[in-house]
Design an enzyme around this catalytic site. Structure first.
Site, PDB file in Angstrom:
ATOM      1  N   ASP A 111       0.867  -1.175   0.000  1.00  0.00           N
ATOM      2  CA  ASP A 111       0.000   0.000   0.000  1.00  0.00           C
ATOM      3  C   ASP A 111       0.907   1.229   0.000  1.00  0.00           C
ATOM      4  OD1 ASP A 111       1.009   0.163   2.533  1.00  0.00           O
ATOM      5  OD2 ASP A 111      -0.920   0.082   3.549  1.00  0.00           O
ATOM      6  N   ASP A 158      -8.526  -7.073  -0.140  1.00  0.00           N
ATOM      7  CA  ASP A 158      -7.665  -7.351   1.008  1.00  0.00           C
ATOM      8  C   ASP A 158      -8.449  -6.935   2.232  1.00  0.00           C
ATOM      9  OD1 ASP A 158      -7.125  -4.288   0.701  1.00  0.00           O
ATOM     10  OD2 ASP A 158      -6.235  -4.823   2.615  1.00  0.00           O
ATOM     11  N   CYS A 204     -13.171 -29.001   5.486  1.00  0.00           N
ATOM     12  CA  CYS A 204     -12.160 -27.958   5.231  1.00  0.00           C
ATOM     13  C   CYS A 204     -10.786 -28.619   5.113  1.00  0.00           C
ATOM     14  CB  CYS A 204     -12.155 -26.921   6.356  1.00  0.00           C
ATOM     15  SG  CYS A 204     -10.857 -25.680   6.183  1.00  0.00           S
ATOM     16  N   CYS A 227      -7.843 -27.118   5.378  1.00  0.00           N
ATOM     17  CA  CYS A 227      -6.754 -26.319   5.959  1.00  0.00           C
ATOM     18  C   CYS A 227      -5.971 -27.167   6.956  1.00  0.00           C
ATOM     19  CB  CYS A 227      -7.316 -25.057   6.620  1.00  0.00           C
ATOM     20  SG  CYS A 227      -7.820 -25.298   8.332  1.00  0.00           S
ATOM     21  N   CYS A 249      -7.948 -27.853  10.289  1.00  0.00           N
ATOM     22  CA  CYS A 249      -9.086 -28.775  10.214  1.00  0.00           C
ATOM     23  C   CYS A 249      -8.666 -30.197   9.857  1.00  0.00           C
ATOM     24  CB  CYS A 249     -10.116 -28.270   9.213  1.00  0.00           C
ATOM     25  SG  CYS A 249     -10.933 -26.766   9.790  1.00  0.00           S
ATOM     26  N   HIS A 295      -6.767 -21.300   9.469  1.00  0.00           N
ATOM     27  CA  HIS A 295      -8.111 -21.678   9.017  1.00  0.00           C
ATOM     28  C   HIS A 295      -8.820 -20.511   8.341  1.00  0.00           C
ATOM     29  CE1 HIS A 295     -12.162 -23.259   8.761  1.00  0.00           C
ATOM     30  NE2 HIS A 295     -12.542 -22.086   9.254  1.00  0.00           N
TER      31      HIS A 295
END
Ligand SMILES: [Zn+2]
Length: 379
Positions: free
Chosen positions: A91, A273, A311, A313, A316, A342
């Site tokens: 940014d 974002d 999930c 991830c 999980c 997660h």
């Protein structure tokens, strides 16, 4: 020069590909926020690859204050510094200057303010912001702008937006100069301009038209999610996005909830974002397709299911709600790490689902089901 190719459209929603010197990005995309070149919650760039992050976002202001952009330049740029070979967006520092920093003074040249770390006086204007971002060597640099509060009066917003336009021209010339220098880390650094205008549609539209005339690599809508309602935000996207170049990426800065993102994709936005997934995760608030749950809740004490069934991830696939709740209550650092992994996976995967729906030409149906499931709260 980057290449942006629209693969498919459904209504105003865009499914595209953005080729950069650091690889190709599939959009719509969620950029994972690593403020000071790290995702808060002990998540490394190696983890980011595992959870499907395509672009990392770092904050110019934070890196300028600490450890300093000159140091990062000496060490070969931000990619080498944080060991990340995919795109990075930085940014401009503008948002932090206007929101974090103490006493400040805005002039045509730029802004003088006090560092929030040690109080020292810093001056930042368009040229300074471009030089810092060039030192960092990010893939995409953002133009230096002023982000006026959502509730600001017209009489404040109009001159502010006019100055932001003049600053954008200065950013474009300075980046062109920097990209031609011999010791520049990324000579192909791209520049995105930022649309401002608070909640005034006519100011936003006029500004969108003016900045569209510059040949920039992408266009952002800034100054939203700063206090206006969701309805106001959608109305501004409806009125403004059609005046930004369709054949360039459209980035909605700092937004938002999963529902906000799906709604904005529908309005032609393809870059996002937000700190929500990582910040909420650190407080135990976790996203699922059926809404949000708070892992600290006593009802999960004996729950041996993962945060969300199915999930993929790392949290999980390996751990139960009961275990993660215990870690959170016990103040173990691992709790935050698993929760952040997660939530970021959820956002990255949600974008993959959005892209899939656009590819199949069934985004309208996807949107309806996604929002109704998410709002059911039937976790
Ligand atoms: Zn998960």
């Amino acid at each position: 020069m980057a290449e942006y190719k629209i693969i498919k459209m459904e209504g105003r929603a865009k499914r595209a590909e953005f080729k950069t010197v650091h690889g190709t990005v599939q959009t719509p995309v969620f950029m994972n926020v690593g403020t000071a070149a790290a995702i808060k919650g002990a998540v490394s760039t190696l983890d980011l690859k595992e959870i499907g992050c395509q672009i990392e976002l770092s904050n110019t202001y934070h890196l300028h204050v600490r450890p300093g952009d000159e140091l990062i330049h000496k060490l070969g740029g931000i990619h080498k510094f944080m060991n990340w070979d995919r795109p990075v967006l930085t940014d401009s520092g503008g948002f932090q200057v206007f929101s974090l920093a103490g006493l400040r003074k805005i002039k045509e040249e730029g802004v003088t303010f006090h560092s929030h770390v040690d109080g020292r006086i810093i001056f930042m204007g368009p040229e300074e912001s471009m030089r810092i971002q060039s030192h960092l060597g990010s893939t995409i640099a953002m133009a230096f702008d002023e982000c006026p509060p959502a509730k600001a009066e017209r009489s404040y917003v109009q001159p502010s937006v006019d100055r932001t336009t003049r600053w954008l021209n200065r950013c474009a010339s300075e980046l062109k100069r920097l990209n031609a220098l011999e010791d520049t880390v990324n000579k192909d650094q791209l520049l995105f301009g930022i649309n401002q205008g608070a909640v005034y549609d006519d100011i936003r539209i006029e500004h969108a038209k003016v900045i569209s005339e510059l040949e920039l690599d992408g266009y952002a809508v800034g100054g939203l999610a700063v206090g206006e309602t969701h309805e106001e935000m959608y109305r501004i996207l409806d009125s403004t996005v059609p005046f930004l170049p369709k054949d360039k990426p459209t980035y909605l800065m700092g937004v938002g909830t999963p529902v906000n993102i799906v709604e904005a994709v529908d309005r032609g936005v393809d870059f996002f974002d937000c700190v929500y997934p990582s910040r909420n995760a650190r407080h135990g608030a976790l996203y699922t397709h059926k809404g949000r749950l708070n892992i600290k809740n006593a009802k999960y004490a004996c729950d041996d299911r993962p945060i969300e069934e199915g999930c993929q991830c790392p949290a999980c696939k390996n751990y139960s709600r009961a275990y993660i709740r215990h870690l959170m209550i016990a103040g173990e650092m691992l709790a935050m790490r698993l929760c952040v992994l997660h939530n970021l996976y959820f956002y990255n995967h949600m974008m993959e689902e959005i892209r899939g729906a656009l590819d199949e030409g069934c985004f309208a149906g996807f949107k309806k089901k996604f929002i109704s499931d998410f709002e059911s709260g039937n976790v």
